[in-house]
Scaffold this motif. Structure first.
Motif, PDB file in Angstrom:
ATOM      1  N   GLY A  73      -3.525  -3.453 -35.183  1.00  0.00           N
ATOM      2  CA  GLY A  73      -3.587  -1.999 -35.167  1.00  0.00           C
ATOM      3  C   GLY A  73      -2.500  -1.390 -34.293  1.00  0.00           C
ATOM      4  O   GLY A  73      -1.940  -0.331 -34.613  1.00  0.00           O
ATOM      5  N   MET A  74      -2.176  -2.059 -33.182  1.00  0.00           N
ATOM      6  CA  MET A  74      -1.110  -1.580 -32.298  1.00  0.00           C
ATOM      7  C   MET A  74       0.232  -1.585 -33.033  1.00  0.00           C
ATOM      8  O   MET A  74       0.993  -0.607 -32.972  1.00  0.00           O
ATOM      9  N   VAL A  75       0.535  -2.686 -33.724  1.00  0.00           N
ATOM     10  CA  VAL A  75       1.790  -2.770 -34.465  1.00  0.00           C
ATOM     11  C   VAL A  75       1.835  -1.720 -35.568  1.00  0.00           C
ATOM     12  O   VAL A  75       2.856  -1.064 -35.789  1.00  0.00           O
ATOM     13  N   VAL A  89       2.564  -9.565 -39.394  1.00  0.00           N
ATOM     14  CA  VAL A  89       2.274  -9.791 -37.978  1.00  0.00           C
ATOM     15  C   VAL A  89       1.811 -11.238 -37.797  1.00  0.00           C
ATOM     16  O   VAL A  89       0.954 -11.723 -38.542  1.00  0.00           O
ATOM     17  N   TYR A  90       2.397 -11.903 -36.792  1.00  0.00           N
ATOM     18  CA  TYR A  90       2.097 -13.318 -36.551  1.00  0.00           C
ATOM     19  C   TYR A  90       1.733 -13.540 -35.088  1.00  0.00           C
ATOM     20  O   TYR A  90       2.220 -12.834 -34.198  1.00  0.00           O
ATOM     21  N   LEU A 126       2.122  -4.220 -23.625  1.00  0.00           N
ATOM     22  CA  LEU A 126       2.301  -4.897 -24.898  1.00  0.00           C
ATOM     23  C   LEU A 126       2.847  -3.935 -25.951  1.00  0.00           C
ATOM     24  O   LEU A 126       3.672  -4.330 -26.793  1.00  0.00           O
ATOM     25  N   ARG A 127       2.438  -2.669 -25.900  1.00  0.00           N
ATOM     26  CA  ARG A 127       2.992  -1.660 -26.809  1.00  0.00           C
ATOM     27  C   ARG A 127       4.510  -1.560 -26.619  1.00  0.00           C
ATOM     28  O   ARG A 127       5.262  -1.440 -27.589  1.00  0.00           O
ATOM     29  N   CYS A 214       7.781   3.810 -28.430  1.00  0.00           N
ATOM     30  CA  CYS A 214       6.485   3.854 -27.749  1.00  0.00           C
ATOM     31  C   CYS A 214       6.329   5.077 -26.868  1.00  0.00           C
ATOM     32  O   CYS A 214       5.215   5.429 -26.458  1.00  0.00           O
ATOM     33  N   GLY A 215       7.444   5.765 -26.560  1.00  0.00           N
ATOM     34  CA  GLY A 215       7.395   6.978 -25.741  1.00  0.00           C
ATOM     35  C   GLY A 215       7.149   6.722 -24.269  1.00  0.00           C
ATOM     36  O   GLY A 215       6.792   7.647 -23.534  1.00  0.00           O
ATOM     37  N   ASP A 216       7.358   5.470 -23.823  1.00  0.00           N
ATOM     38  CA  ASP A 216       7.046   5.125 -22.432  1.00  0.00           C
ATOM     39  C   ASP A 216       8.016   4.050 -21.946  1.00  0.00           C
ATOM     40  O   ASP A 216       7.685   2.855 -21.956  1.00  0.00           O
TER      41      ASP A 216
END
Length: 282
Positions: A73-75, A89-90, A126-127, A214-216
């Protein structure tokens, strides 16, 4: 952007030229021609299949919303923020914290992360890491890095062949055995230097692009510091077995020992972090 692609094209041509030089050493003019044809064929093969080769090297397992809902979901959320197609995604069952992207274009891309990085980093950090990998995809770095890894591995194999079977001079006579040893050492080093030149500038660009996605910027900076502190003490067997793939990772996965450790394909972490912190202040 054009200048970056021009530089990369020149460097990739240099890797192909190494094929020709090795071929000439092993088999004279005929060997050079065959090696150049082999190198060109490998480029075509790598375009279509190198991503799957690398994923198999690391025994990466594909996950989805059912098997890894938070990570997947993050990706997905980051890909939507970046306006990109959703990559495959792996997960890689390795303790060392690391991640990479591969594939021939954004429509056929994959991102992979180790179980170690999921355990080490906070969700925010991680984001930042996965945004960095998506930036590689958006900048179309992943094809160049994957092809260069494949070609560098083939150059090392050719160099080893030269040691065991010797070489030929321009007239077809056997060459000095010491020359074969020099070729076996210098050719992989030259390929590593070319990879290093390709990789370093692209890491800075992916850091900047990932921070924007990611804006951060501080999240990625914090993640890089944490990974750098922990990854040094944890080996990753697939990376040690295939050192040509090291430049694909967000952090150099190789131990400091051996010839492979003499050249880092990644900029210094402190410089990467400083650039990311500067984005926050600007």
């Amino acid at each position: 952007m054009f200048g970056n692609w021009l530089k990369t094209s020149i460097l990739m041509a240099a890797i192909l030229a190494l094929f020709g030089i090795l071929g000439a050493f092993i088999g004279g003019k005929t060997g050079m021609l065959l090696a150049l044809l082999l190198g060109g064929g490998m480029n075509v093969f790598a375009y279509w299949f190198s991503d799957q080769m690398v994923l198999r090297m690391y025994n990466a397992q594909e996950v989805d919303a059912g098997s890894a809902p938070q990570f997947y979901g993050m990706v997905r959320e980051l890909a939507q923020r970046a306006g990109m197609p959703m990559p495959k995604v792996y997960l890689i069952d390795e303790a060392q914290p690391n991640a990479f992207a591969t594939g021939r274009n954004p429509e056929h891309a994959a991102v992979a992360a180790t179980t170690g990085i999921l355990q080490l980093l906070s969700a925010r950090e991680l984001r930042g890491v996965m945004a960095h990998e998506l930036a590689h995809v958006r900048h179309r770095d992943i094809l160049i890095s994957t092809i260069s890894a494949t070609m560098a591995g083939a150059i090392s194999a050719l160099a080893n062949f030269a040691v065991f079977f010797g070489g030929r001079d321009a007239d077809g006579r056997p060459s000095n055995p010491l020359a074969g040893v020099l070729v076996a050492v210098l050719a992989p080093l030259a390929a590593g230097l070319i990879q290093m030149a390709i990789s370093r500038a692209r890491e800075f660009e992916a850091d900047r692009g990932g921070a924007e996605i990611c804006g951060d910027p501080n999240a990625l900076a914090d993640a890089l510091m944490r990974i750098d502190a922990c990854a040094r003490g944890i080996s990753m067997a697939p990376a040690e077995a295939h050192p040509e793939t090291a430049q694909m990772m967000i952090m150099n996965p190789l131990s400091s020992g051996g010839i492979a450790g003499l050249f880092s394909t990644h900029p210094a972490t402190v410089e990467r972090v400083a650039r990311l912190r500067a984005m926050v202040r600007s």
